[in-house]
Write a protein that holds these residues in place. Structure first.
Motif, mmCIF file in Angstrom:
data_model
loop_
_atom_site.group_PDB
_atom_site.id
_atom_site.type_symbol
_atom_site.label_atom_id
_atom_site.label_comp_id
_atom_site.label_asym_id
_atom_site.label_seq_id
_atom_site.Cartn_x
_atom_site.Cartn_y
_atom_site.Cartn_z
ATOM 1 N N VAL A 79 1.930 61.359 30.784
ATOM 2 C CA VAL A 79 1.457 60.101 31.356
ATOM 3 C C VAL A 79 2.666 59.215 31.601
ATOM 4 C CG1 VAL A 79 0.167 57.996 30.865
ATOM 5 C CG2 VAL A 79 -0.840 60.207 30.352
ATOM 6 N N TYR A 80 2.628 58.480 32.694
ATOM 7 C CA TYR A 80 3.742 57.623 33.080
ATOM 8 C C TYR A 80 3.302 56.159 33.123
ATOM 9 C CZ TYR A 80 5.622 62.091 34.649
ATOM 10 O OH TYR A 80 6.053 63.394 34.707
ATOM 11 N N LEU A 81 4.242 55.308 32.814
ATOM 12 C CA LEU A 81 4.061 53.875 32.979
ATOM 13 C C LEU A 81 5.180 53.374 33.878
ATOM 14 C CD1 LEU A 81 2.552 51.260 32.240
ATOM 15 C CD2 LEU A 81 4.122 51.013 30.302
ATOM 16 N N GLN A 82 4.837 53.043 35.105
ATOM 17 C CA GLN A 82 5.817 52.502 36.044
ATOM 18 C C GLN A 82 5.812 50.988 35.911
ATOM 19 O OE1 GLN A 82 7.978 54.136 38.259
ATOM 20 N NE2 GLN A 82 8.817 52.078 38.552
ATOM 21 N N MET A 83 6.963 50.436 35.615
ATOM 22 C CA MET A 83 7.085 48.994 35.395
ATOM 23 C C MET A 83 8.048 48.428 36.419
ATOM 24 S SD MET A 83 7.183 48.865 31.227
ATOM 25 C CE MET A 83 8.842 49.498 31.124
#
Length: 123
Positions: A79-83
């Motif tokens: 899972v990725y969190l693009q900030m």
């Protein structure tokens, strides 16, 4: 053995971007909701956003709407969190966690956690 490993944190200037990864092992990630939480110094750990098994996302912090996105790569169990457009107030240790029951803002609904990755937003 269930394991979550976060990576991708670091030091970034205000306005910059980071992509955090949460790599899962010991279970098939696609069947579970994954939440991202953060804990700033001296503050409680708070839910940021969550992605359900059906890939729907839920935000728990209004200030990240329009800047953060969450996605999942089931083939790679990640899972990725693009900030984007990061602000100093985003500085925190970011954690991913698994919830068998779906997305919740309550961290007590998440029995498994990663070790966290530090994000520092500063000029």
């Amino acid at each position: 053995q269930v394991q979550l490993v976060e990576s991708g944190g670091g030091l970034v200037q205000p306005g910059g971007s980071l992509r955090l990864s949460c790599a899962a092992s010991g279970f098939t990630l696609r069947y579970y909701a994954i939440g991202w939480f953060r804990q700033a110094p001296g503050k409680e750990r708070e839910g940021v956003l969550c992605i359900s098994s059906g890939a729907g996302s839920i935000f728990y912090v209004d200030s990240v709407k329009g800047r953060f996105t969450i996605s999942r790569d089931n083939a790679n169990n990640t899972v990725y969190l693009q900030m984007n457009s990061l602000k100093p107030e985003d500085t925190a240790v970011y954690y991913c966690a698994i919830s068998p029951g779906g997305c919740y803002s309550d961290r007590n609904e998440y029995p498994y956690w990663g070790q966290g990755t530090q994000v520092i937003v500063s000029s």
